[in-house]
Write an enzyme that holds these catalytic residues in place. Structure first.
Site, PDB file in Angstrom:
ATOM      1  N   ASN A  38      -9.906  -0.278   0.437  1.00 54.51           N
ATOM      2  CA  ASN A  38      -8.621  -0.154   0.240  1.00 54.51           C
ATOM      3  C   ASN A  38      -8.169  -0.567  -0.843  1.00 54.51           C
ATOM      4  OD1 ASN A  38      -6.036  -0.615   0.623  1.00 54.51           O
ATOM      5  ND2 ASN A  38      -5.929  -1.257   2.476  1.00 54.51           N
ATOM      6  N   HIS A  89      -3.104   7.189   2.683  1.00 55.87           N
ATOM      7  CA  HIS A  89      -3.515   5.870   2.124  1.00 55.87           C
ATOM      8  C   HIS A  89      -4.973   5.644   2.629  1.00 55.87           C
ATOM      9  CE1 HIS A  89      -4.071   1.770   1.092  1.00 55.87           C
ATOM     10  NE2 HIS A  89      -3.927   1.329   2.407  1.00 55.87           N
ATOM     11  N   CYS A 145       0.822  -1.205  -0.006  1.00 54.66           N
ATOM     12  CA  CYS A 145      -0.072   0.064   0.148  1.00 54.66           C
ATOM     13  C   CYS A 145       0.860   1.190  -0.094  1.00 54.66           C
ATOM     14  CB  CYS A 145      -0.882  -0.046   1.256  1.00 54.66           C
ATOM     15  SG  CYS A 145      -2.083  -1.502   1.036  1.00 54.66           S
TER      16      CYS A 145
END
Ligand code: UT7
Length: 324
Positions: free
Chosen positions: A281, A251, A114
């Site tokens: 996500n 993020h 990520c």
């Protein structure tokens, strides 16, 4: 030395919307549980033909149009992904052909999960600063649905698919746009909390090992600490107060993680750009999708200071300060 800046952005998300209500028909979960624990309301899931390279190419094409830069001008293409189409060649090489980037371009993938886009941005920036490259396309693209165990409610509700991209080039004359700084890191001994145990060259090759496994609570705590620390570090390194940052693009993993960072940094939550509610996500794609949406929504204006901050499997973390 030429100042390099982000001169265009683009994103692509699949058209298929899967709501929390839809998820509750797949696993034992509820809209109420997902919204309160994560802030996610829906996510986009890619079709069979929407591969990571397909989504990356679409995002990159949009970014090139936005920047007014032709594919022939690109001499550096980096894709951050942990869901490449193939183990080899790199997804960047597939996208190079799809969008007509010439053979003079260096093309490669980066995997920092990520945090991948922040790692890729820093790499591109350093390569451009060397003076040996002029224009870069940096992409974050993920088809995470391909690595999801659709019977595991603790992970399957969290993720989505998509891609985002930026074009970096010499800052236009008169603009203030430039990179200010970047800080990357990784926490030793934390790999087991978030991983895909199989699928690589490790001997672990059972069917179940193909999927994402996560110790959510541990990741949560490490993520908040790492993002808060790295955000503070980069601001302090450049003598910038959190209050001077016009927009923070974190993020997008969990709304509660973002709220905690806002609280620790003492920055009003309105200063954060948040779209985790619509996409879940999307790992390396989350920051560039959010950055593109923030620019197009007028949340980032010329001269604004923007902070990108991320964490991911590894556990990796990173932050970048950019002036637009
Ligand atoms: O990019 C990095 C990716 N990862 C992350 O950012 C994840 C970080 N961690 C998190 O976001 C949170 O830890 C989660 C959202 C994953 C979980 O939230 P939590 O508040 O830490 O919940 P929990 O794991 O402690 O689970 C609480 C309960 C458990 O039931 P019991 O054992 O208390 O009876 C779980 O089995 O919730 C249950 N549960 C669910 N219930 C309904 C877990 N997943 C679900 C679900 N629906 N989808």
């Amino acid at each position: 030395m030429t100042a390099h800046a982000i001169i265009g952005s683009g994103s692509f998300t699949p058209t298929r919307v899967v709501t929390n209500e839809d998820m509750s028909r797949i696993v034992d979960t509820s809209d109420e549980w997902i919204v309160t624990r994560t802030g996610i309301r829906e996510r986009r899931l890619a079709s069979e033909t929407e591969s990571t390279s397909y989504m990356a190419a679409a995002a990159a094409s949009a970014a090139l149009i936005d920047a007014g830069v032709k594919a022939e001008q690109i001499d550096l293409l980096i894709i951050a992904t942990f869901t490449p189409d193939l183990p080899m060649p790199a997804t960047a090489c597939l996208v190079q052909t799809m969008i007509g980037i010439p053979s003079k371009a260096a093309c490669f993938d980066i995997n920092a999960a990520c945090t991948g886009f922040v790692y890729a941005l820093d790499t591109a920036w350093a390569m451009l600063a060397s003076g040996r490259y002029q224009h870069a396309v940096v992409i974050g693209a993920e088809k995470i649905s391909s690595l999801i165990n659709w019977n595991d409610r603790t992970t399957c509700v969290l993720f989505g698919d998509g891609a985002g991209a930026v074009v970096i080039g010499p800052a236009p004359s008169g603009s203030t746009g430039r990179f200010i700084g970047s800080k990357l890191g990784a926490i030793p001994g934390t790999s087991a909390v978030l991983m895909v145990p199989g699928g690589g060259s490790s001997p672990v090759q059972t069917d179940a090992a193909r999927f994402i496994t996560m110790k959510g609570k541990e990741v949560f705590k490490l993520a908040v600490r790492a993002m808060d620390d790295v955000a503070r570090d980069i601001l302090a390194a450049h003598g910038i107060a959190a209050d001077d940052v016009a927009c923070i693009i974190p993020h997008q993993a969990n709304r509660r993680i973002i709220d905690a960072i806002a609280q620790y940094l003492e920055v009003p939550i309105e200063r954060f750009f948040i779209n985790v509610d619509r996409y879940g996500n999307t790992s390396a794609a989350s920051i560039p999708i959010a950055l593109d949406e923030a620019r197009r929504a007028g949340r980032i204006k010329s001269g604004d200071l923007v902070l990108l901050v991320a964490f991911g499997a590894g556990l990796t973390y990173g932050a970048t300060l950019v002036r637009f």
